[in-house]
Design a protein around this motif. Structure first.
Motif, mmCIF file in Angstrom:
data_model
loop_
_atom_site.group_PDB
_atom_site.id
_atom_site.type_symbol
_atom_site.label_atom_id
_atom_site.label_comp_id
_atom_site.label_asym_id
_atom_site.label_seq_id
_atom_site.Cartn_x
_atom_site.Cartn_y
_atom_site.Cartn_z
ATOM 1 N N TRP A 184 26.414 1.841 14.885
ATOM 2 C CA TRP A 184 27.271 0.670 15.052
ATOM 3 C C TRP A 184 27.710 0.035 13.733
ATOM 4 C CZ3 TRP A 184 29.466 -0.300 19.579
ATOM 5 C CH2 TRP A 184 28.941 0.385 20.685
ATOM 6 N N GLY A 185 27.783 0.858 12.695
ATOM 7 C CA GLY A 185 28.409 0.410 11.459
ATOM 8 C C GLY A 185 27.657 -0.641 10.682
ATOM 9 N N ALA A 186 26.326 -0.636 10.765
ATOM 10 C CA ALA A 186 25.512 -1.586 10.001
ATOM 11 C C ALA A 186 24.673 -0.826 8.972
ATOM 12 C CB ALA A 186 24.606 -2.383 10.934
ATOM 13 N N ASP A 187 24.166 -1.539 7.998
ATOM 14 C CA ASP A 187 23.283 -0.955 6.989
ATOM 15 C C ASP A 187 21.842 -1.339 7.293
ATOM 16 O OD1 ASP A 187 24.978 0.075 4.350
ATOM 17 O OD2 ASP A 187 26.050 -1.394 5.552
ATOM 18 N N VAL A 188 20.915 -0.607 6.703
ATOM 19 C CA VAL A 188 19.491 -0.868 6.907
ATOM 20 C C VAL A 188 18.835 -1.268 5.587
ATOM 21 C CG1 VAL A 188 17.262 0.117 7.588
ATOM 22 C CG2 VAL A 188 19.326 0.727 8.845
ATOM 23 N N ILE A 189 18.014 -2.311 5.646
ATOM 24 C CA ILE A 189 17.189 -2.710 4.502
ATOM 25 C C ILE A 189 15.737 -2.520 4.923
ATOM 26 C CG2 ILE A 189 16.468 -4.617 3.008
ATOM 27 C CD1 ILE A 189 19.283 -5.784 3.335
#
Length: 429
Positions: A184-189
């Motif tokens: 869904w087009g998000a980044d992960v930290i």
């Protein structure tokens, strides 16, 4: 023939791969060149985001704000006990902080939730976790500010955990969060890795100390900027950072006694009919304002005491929570009773115009956080559409929100006025 079929298969693969890449959206650090300072960052989370254990001014969003500097505006939307699970009483979906985070109209969203979802009663429904996490991500993607979204894995849970929170559940969540982000087009930290096995910074095994909050802030800083934080985090007392005012509507459509009188005055009422209403307003408003202020102060004070004793003495905290609930009911009744007394003296022929003003306020309050600044042309169109609903308010007996849901004015206005102009970037008021 086989060669053509193979070429078509390759073409199809390329198109699918391209569509997946497009859906994934941007990755890596935030492109600050495309944003106008201050860059708005909404940190949504639970008690760890709120700052329990870290101390005033040292919650991870507070530290991140000082790390990023004057061109960034980081806001803390943490709610103690918040979970993704909707069945939980502290579910993030029902919290003011979630609604305020949307109303902030952020450029960047940092989500750090999941810790409270590991409690057995919540994790029993773990199959729902990815679906609800996706819904949360999508709810921010719908904002016209088109924010970059960063999904944080939950922090490490030390030893055997506490409050039902456990490390095993956090580890189970990690691939779920990563999959939602990828799809869904998000980044992960990876906050979990940043705090892994650092038992010493988790005094109650769950909430990080000031040093632990620095670890989280540093991980988020690196995710947003692509840089490694070095050095000491500035002390809050040493930094004078003026933050811009943020328009957040706490209760859309709610009308104060003074606002109701203002709408009555502009409803086309004759001077003769207005005279007794003005006398009533002048005689009542000062005393009512004082009573409202007293109840609001009581709510604030008892809520502070509730938080103070939340873990040290849950029974006493529960007593303060009960008081807060009662004071809120008293406040709501006080406002409602006086409002209806004022409306009772408004001539029937003016109530439709008053109702149109009320519904316009409600719709505008609801739309502004989603749409950003509403242009004069849009406001005119909204007024015209709302005026047609004025008759619904001929005899007001309920809240605007219930009536709006009944007539679907909000939906119609959004579709007719705002959707056609949602293609451009707009700033919040």
């Amino acid at each position: 023939m086989m060669r053509i079929a193979f070429q078509r298969l390759v073409t199809l693969f390329v198109l699918v791969a391209a569509s997946i890449a497009a859906a994934a959206g941007p990755t890596g650090p935030v492109d600050v060149s495309s944003l106008k300072p201050p860059i708005r960052v909404a940190c949504l989370g639970d008690s760890i985001t709120y700052g329990v254990g870290a101390g005033p001014g040292w919650a991870y969003p507070d530290q991140l704000d000082r790390m990023l500097g004057a061109d960034w505006d980081v806001r803390n939307f943490g709610h103690s006990g918040a979970s993704i699970a909707k069945a939980e009483k502290h579910t993030i979906w029902n919290q003011k902080e979630y609604k305020d985070a949307l109303a902030f109209h952020p450029d960047v969203v940092v989500i750090m939730l999941g810790t409270n979802d590991t409690k057995p009663e919540n994790w029993a429904l773990k199959k729902e976790f990815p679906k609800l996490y996706k819904e949360l991500v999508v709810s921010f993607q719908k904002l016209s500010s088109k924010p970059r979204i960063f999904c944080c894995t939950a922090p490490y849970v030390a030893k055997k955990g506490a409050f039902g929170i456990n490390e095993a559940g956090v580890i189970e969540q990690i691939p779920m969060i990563k999959e939602v982000a990828a799809n869904w087009g998000a980044d992960v930290i990876d906050v979990h890795s940043a705090t892994l096995n650092r038992d010493e910074v988790f005094k109650d095994n769950v909430h990080p100390s000031q040093a632990g909050a620095t670890m989280i802030a540093s991980a988020v800083y690196q995710g947003l900027t692509g840089k490694t934080w070095a050095g000491e985090v500035p002390d809050p007392k040493a930094i004078s950072k003026e933050k811009p005012l943020v328009r957040i509507v706490e209760n859309p459509g709610e009308i104060s006694y003074r606002e109701a009188y203002g709408l009555i005055v502009t409803s086309g009422i004759t001077p003769e009919a207005l005279a007794p209403i003005k006398d009533k307003f002048d005689a009542t408003d000062p005393e009512l304002s004082a009573k409202i202020a007293t109840l609001e102060d009581a709510i604030t004070e008892n809520d502070k005491l509730r938080m103070k004793f939340k873990y040290a003495d849950p029974k006493q905290a529960g007593q303060y929570k009960t008081k807060v609930g009662q004071f809120k009911k008293d406040l709501d009744k006080l406002k409602r009773d006086h409002l209806f007394e004022l409306l009772a003296v408004v001539p029937k022929e003016n109530r439709a115009a008053f109702g149109a003003g009320w519904v316009n306020k409600y719709v505008t309050d609801r739309l502004t956080p989603i749409a950003g600044t509403i242009t004069p042309e849009q406001r005119k169109a909204i007024r015209e559409l709302c005026a047609a609903e004025g008759e619904v308010y001929g005899n007001i007996t309920n809240t605007p929100e219930r009536s709006i849901e009944d007539v679907e004015t909000y939906k119609r206005v959004y579709e007719k006025v705002l959707i056609p102009e949602q293609q451009r970037r707009v700033e919040p008021r």
